[in-house]
Design a protein around this motif. Structure first.
Motif, PDB file in Angstrom:
ATOM      1  N   GLN A 144       0.528  -1.233  -0.566  1.00  0.00           N
ATOM      2  CA  GLN A 144       0.101   0.156  -0.227  1.00  0.00           C
ATOM      3  C   GLN A 144       0.532   1.641   0.542  1.00  0.00           C
ATOM      4  OE1 GLN A 144      -0.126  -2.707   2.688  1.00  0.00           O
ATOM      5  NE2 GLN A 144      -2.443  -2.988   2.834  1.00  0.00           N
ATOM      6  N   TRP A 145       1.840   1.454   1.175  1.00  0.00           N
ATOM      7  CA  TRP A 145       2.666   2.436   0.754  1.00  0.00           C
ATOM      8  C   TRP A 145       3.695   2.634  -0.387  1.00  0.00           C
ATOM      9  CZ3 TRP A 145       7.721   2.311   1.092  1.00  0.00           C
ATOM     10  CH2 TRP A 145       8.616   3.616   0.777  1.00  0.00           C
ATOM     11  N   LEU A 146       3.625   1.455  -1.032  1.00  0.00           N
ATOM     12  CA  LEU A 146       4.805   0.884  -2.384  1.00  0.00           C
ATOM     13  C   LEU A 146       3.285   1.940  -3.370  1.00  0.00           C
ATOM     14  CD1 LEU A 146       6.736  -1.830  -1.861  1.00  0.00           C
ATOM     15  CD2 LEU A 146       8.159   0.654  -2.273  1.00  0.00           C
ATOM     16  N   TRP A 147       2.787   1.487  -3.411  1.00  0.00           N
ATOM     17  CA  TRP A 147       1.933   2.270  -4.445  1.00  0.00           C
ATOM     18  C   TRP A 147       1.443   3.551  -4.175  1.00  0.00           C
ATOM     19  CZ3 TRP A 147      -1.122   0.600  -8.556  1.00  0.00           C
ATOM     20  CH2 TRP A 147      -1.804   0.930  -8.607  1.00  0.00           C
ATOM     21  N   ALA A 148       1.386   4.058  -3.107  1.00  0.00           N
ATOM     22  CA  ALA A 148       1.449   5.543  -2.881  1.00  0.00           C
ATOM     23  C   ALA A 148       2.314   6.482  -3.383  1.00  0.00           C
ATOM     24  CB  ALA A 148       0.462   5.964  -1.532  1.00  0.00           C
ATOM     25  N   THR A 149       2.899   5.828  -2.684  1.00  0.00           N
ATOM     26  CA  THR A 149       4.726   6.766  -2.872  1.00  0.00           C
ATOM     27  C   THR A 149       5.509   6.719  -4.201  1.00  0.00           C
ATOM     28  OG1 THR A 149       6.092   5.085  -2.169  1.00  0.00           O
ATOM     29  CG2 THR A 149       5.370   6.877  -0.408  1.00  0.00           C
ATOM     30  N   ILE A 150       5.410   5.845  -4.673  1.00  0.00           N
ATOM     31  CA  ILE A 150       6.051   5.562  -5.875  1.00  0.00           C
ATOM     32  C   ILE A 150       5.099   5.136  -7.236  1.00  0.00           C
ATOM     33  CG2 ILE A 150       7.337   3.677  -6.986  1.00  0.00           C
ATOM     34  CD1 ILE A 150       8.837   3.143  -5.026  1.00  0.00           C
ATOM     35  N   PHE A 151       3.804   4.312  -7.491  1.00  0.00           N
ATOM     36  CA  PHE A 151       3.229   4.252  -8.573  1.00  0.00           C
ATOM     37  C   PHE A 151       2.594   5.550  -9.323  1.00  0.00           C
ATOM     38  CE2 PHE A 151       4.760  -0.634  -6.801  1.00  0.00           C
ATOM     39  CZ  PHE A 151       5.464  -0.723  -7.973  1.00  0.00           C
ATOM     40  N   VAL A 152       1.624   5.784  -8.265  1.00  0.00           N
ATOM     41  CA  VAL A 152       0.607   6.577  -8.160  1.00  0.00           C
ATOM     42  C   VAL A 152       1.549   7.906  -9.130  1.00  0.00           C
ATOM     43  CG1 VAL A 152      -1.150   8.317  -6.765  1.00  0.00           C
ATOM     44  CG2 VAL A 152      -0.957   5.675  -6.120  1.00  0.00           C
ATOM     45  N   PRO A 153       2.742   8.716  -8.506  1.00  0.00           N
ATOM     46  CA  PRO A 153       3.241   9.433  -8.927  1.00  0.00           C
ATOM     47  C   PRO A 153       4.023   9.193 -10.091  1.00  0.00           C
ATOM     48  CG  PRO A 153       4.083   9.614  -6.642  1.00  0.00           C
ATOM     49  CD  PRO A 153       2.741   7.990  -6.939  1.00  0.00           C
ATOM     50  N   ILE A 154       4.533   8.099 -10.980  1.00  0.00           N
ATOM     51  CA  ILE A 154       5.079   8.163 -12.052  1.00  0.00           C
ATOM     52  C   ILE A 154       4.142   7.769 -12.234  1.00  0.00           C
ATOM     53  CG2 ILE A 154       5.519   6.182 -13.583  1.00  0.00           C
ATOM     54  CD1 ILE A 154       6.839   5.186 -10.927  1.00  0.00           C
ATOM     55  N   ALA A 155       2.220   7.056 -12.710  1.00  0.00           N
ATOM     56  CA  ALA A 155       1.142   7.132 -13.085  1.00  0.00           C
ATOM     57  C   ALA A 155       1.056   8.384 -13.839  1.00  0.00           C
ATOM     58  CB  ALA A 155      -0.022   5.940 -12.442  1.00  0.00           C
ATOM     59  N   GLY A 156       0.798   9.303 -12.841  1.00  0.00           N
ATOM     60  CA  GLY A 156       0.534  10.464 -12.830  1.00  0.00           C
ATOM     61  C   GLY A 156       1.431  11.448 -14.067  1.00  0.00           C
ATOM     62  N   TRP A 157       2.352  10.852 -13.677  1.00  0.00           N
ATOM     63  CA  TRP A 157       3.572  11.755 -14.615  1.00  0.00           C
ATOM     64  C   TRP A 157       3.349  11.430 -15.638  1.00  0.00           C
ATOM     65  CZ3 TRP A 157       7.381   9.365 -17.792  1.00  0.00           C
ATOM     66  CH2 TRP A 157       7.581  10.100 -18.452  1.00  0.00           C
ATOM     67  N   TRP A 158       3.177  10.966 -15.662  1.00  0.00           N
ATOM     68  CA  TRP A 158       2.662   9.603 -17.702  1.00  0.00           C
ATOM     69  C   TRP A 158       1.607   9.706 -18.196  1.00  0.00           C
ATOM     70  CZ3 TRP A 158      -1.308   5.850 -18.892  1.00  0.00           C
ATOM     71  CH2 TRP A 158      -1.575   6.053 -20.184  1.00  0.00           C
ATOM     72  N   TRP A 159      -0.221  10.533 -17.222  1.00  0.00           N
ATOM     73  CA  TRP A 159      -1.019  11.037 -17.709  1.00  0.00           C
ATOM     74  C   TRP A 159      -0.591  12.286 -17.741  1.00  0.00           C
ATOM     75  CZ3 TRP A 159      -5.374   8.526 -18.596  1.00  0.00           C
ATOM     76  CH2 TRP A 159      -6.863   9.970 -18.756  1.00  0.00           C
ATOM     77  N   ARG A 160      -0.639  13.132 -17.374  1.00  0.00           N
ATOM     78  CA  ARG A 160       0.094  14.731 -17.743  1.00  0.00           C
ATOM     79  C   ARG A 160       1.239  14.753 -19.007  1.00  0.00           C
ATOM     80  NH1 ARG A 160       1.224  15.568 -11.703  1.00  0.00           N
ATOM     81  NH2 ARG A 160       3.243  14.789 -12.934  1.00  0.00           N
TER      82      ARG A 160
END
Length: 171
Positions: A144-160
């Motif tokens: 859960q912690w890894l998802w919130a700190t690593i994968f969500v920001p990468i997905a946000g960067w990719w989406w932007r």
């Protein structure tokens, strides 16, 4: 002192979260090849010819491992069957580490076990301890912690980035 043969295994690599078994066998009659085949613990098996007394002490040591002797370290040597020593080792840290295997002949004078020992064999066993399981365990326990700190920001960067390039193409 008589001559005898020994065989023992060298475990490598060991995962940092696992333990390994070290098995040493001594026999007065079996050949080194026969004795090596009798080692059941995994790893590279080595053998040697050494001087043997009626009582032998086998000691395994290292500051980098927790070592549990599963058999008595000092044993009477049988002329009829192999004498075995078994240890369980658990690494404390990852990396390249050494185990020190020593065999001492205990001398009997006038029927009394004398506190005089003669080192008849000494071997440094190099063991590689791998850290790989630690990351997998950490990821399983903290997904859960890894998802919130690593994968969500990468997905946000990719989406932007995708959204920005789509807007540039339209104009």
């Amino acid at each position: 002192m008589r001559l005898g043969n020994i065989a023992f295994n060298s475990p490598s690599p060991i995962n940092i979260d696992d333990s390994a078994k070290i098995e040493l066998r001594l026999d007065l009659h079996q050949s080194p090849a026969e004795l090596a085949k009798s080692i059941t613990a995994p790893g590279k098996v080595e053998s040697d010819r050494i001087k043997v007394s009626d009582h032998m002490t086998a000691h395994l040591s290292s500051p980098d491992f927790d070592i549990t002797a599963n058999t008595p370290e000092t044993q009477a040597v049988s002329g009829a069957e192999p004498t075995s020593w078994i240890w369980t080792v658990k690494p404390k840290t990852s990396g390249e580490h050494n185990l020190y295997l020593d065999l001492d002949a205990n001398i009997i004078l006038d029927g009394v076990l004398t506190p005089r020992t003669i080192r008849t064999f000494s071997k440094t066993i190099n063991v590689t301890v791998t850290p790989s399981q630690r990351f997998v365990d950490f990821a399983k326990e903290n997904w859960q912690w890894l998802w919130a700190t690593i994968f969500v920001p990468i997905a946000g960067w990719w989406w932007r980035r995708r959204h920005k390039s789509a807007n540039v193409d339209v104009t």
